[in-house]
Design an enzyme around this catalytic site. Structure first.
Site, short mmCIF file in Angstrom:
data_model
loop_
_atom_site.label_atom_id
_atom_site.label_comp_id
_atom_site.label_asym_id
_atom_site.label_seq_id
_atom_site.Cartn_x
_atom_site.Cartn_y
_atom_site.Cartn_z
CE1 TYR A 68 -4.16 -1.56 -0.17
CE2 TYR A 68 -3.57 -2.73 1.84
CZ TYR A 68 -4.42 -2.54 0.76
OH TYR A 68 -5.54 -3.34 0.62
CG ASN A 131 -12.63 -2.51 0.97
OD1 ASN A 131 -11.73 -3.24 1.39
ND2 ASN A 131 -12.41 -1.47 0.20
CG HIS A 134 -5.82 -5.59 -3.22
ND1 HIS A 134 -5.63 -4.23 -3.29
CD2 HIS A 134 -5.02 -6.14 -4.16
CE1 HIS A 134 -4.73 -3.97 -4.24
NE2 HIS A 134 -4.34 -5.11 -4.78
CD GLU A 145 -1.34 -4.56 -6.44
OE1 GLU A 145 -1.61 -3.38 -6.16
OE2 GLU A 145 -2.19 -5.37 -6.85
P1 DAT Z 1 -9.23 -0.13 -3.72
O1 DAT Z 1 -9.04 -1.17 -2.63
O2 DAT Z 1 -10.65 -0.11 -4.21
O3 DAT Z 1 -8.23 -0.26 -4.83
P2 DAT Z 1 -7.64 2.11 -2.77
O4 DAT Z 1 -6.50 1.48 -3.47
O5 DAT Z 1 -7.92 3.55 -3.04
O6 DAT Z 1 -9.00 1.31 -3.05
O7 DAT Z 1 -7.46 1.97 -1.21
C1 DAT Z 1 -6.95 0.76 -0.66
C2 DAT Z 1 -7.71 0.41 0.57
O8 DAT Z 1 -7.54 1.44 1.55
C3 DAT Z 1 -9.23 0.32 0.39
O9 DAT Z 1 -9.62 -0.93 -0.11
C4 DAT Z 1 -9.71 0.56 1.77
C5 DAT Z 1 -8.73 1.60 2.29
N1 DAT Z 1 -9.25 2.95 2.07
C6 DAT Z 1 -9.26 3.64 0.91
N2 DAT Z 1 -9.83 4.86 1.06
C7 DAT Z 1 -10.19 4.92 2.36
C8 DAT Z 1 -10.83 5.90 3.15
N3 DAT Z 1 -11.20 7.08 2.64
N4 DAT Z 1 -11.05 5.61 4.45
C9 DAT Z 1 -10.66 4.43 4.98
N5 DAT Z 1 -10.05 3.45 4.30
C10 DAT Z 1 -9.82 3.70 3.01
MG MG Z 2 -6.18 0.02 -4.85
#
Ligand code: DAT
Ligand code: MG
Length: 169
Positions: A68, A131, A134, A145
């Protein structure tokens, strides 16, 4: 050796190469604890994608921080890293035509509240911070990844016998 590789490469058509796109998909600790591993794998299997690698493990802080890293400056980063260490995860590699983009469609939106019923997040969870799954967001990040979570020898070469029933070519 090089000649064999070259002849093999010329034998692979562009369509076949496209069908071999790969995505990194990971069931998060809440997906495991809530007994959704089978349901989630089923979504990818029944779509027609091919499983290339899978394992069950506790992910360490260092690995998760690398995974991440693009989110490291976000306020939710510490809680995200903590959440991902709450229990085991199921990292997987799935293969198929447009699997990165279609995989994201199967997942739904980052915020489950915006995810349509019929998607994994739309059907099985409520909050962004829980959620359950991934999925890589681009072919480039998928490749990074996959290299981060799997040793190349863990990616299993096999021919799915349903291939000609899933693809025309
Ligand atoms: P995704 O998992 O849909 O690719 P991302 O890469 O933007 O989304 O973010 C990775 C993870 O981080 C996501 O699954 C859950 C967490 N996350 C993202 N935005 C967030 C937020 N605004 N508040 C809390 N957790 C968040
Ligand atoms: Mg993502």
């Amino acid at each position: 050796m090089i000649c064999t590789l070259l002849s093999l490469l010329s034998w692979i058509s562009p369509e076949m190469a496209a069908n071999r796109e790969r995505s990194f998909i990971m069931i998060k600790p809440d997906g495991v604890q809530r007994g959704l591993v089978g349901d989630i794998i089923k979504r990818f299997e029944q779509k027609g994608f091919k499983l290339v690698a899978i394992k069950f493990m506790n992910a360490g802080e260092e690995l998760l921080k690398k995974h991440y890293s693009d989110l490291s400056s976000r306020p939710f980063f510490p809680s995200l890293i903590q959440y991902m260490q709450m229990g085991p995860v199921v990292p997987m590699v799935w293969e198929g035509l447009n699997v990165v983009k279609t995989g994201r469609v199967l997942l739904g939106e980052t915020n489950p509240a915006d995810s349509k019923p019929g998607t994994i997040r739309g059907d099985f969870c409520i909050q962004t911070g829980r959620n359950i799954i991934h999925g890589s967001d681009s072919v480039d990040s998928a490749n990074k990844e996959i290299a981060l979570w799997f040793d190349p020898k863990e990616l299993t070469e096999w021919k799915a016998n349903q291939q000609s029933w899933v693809y025309e070519d």
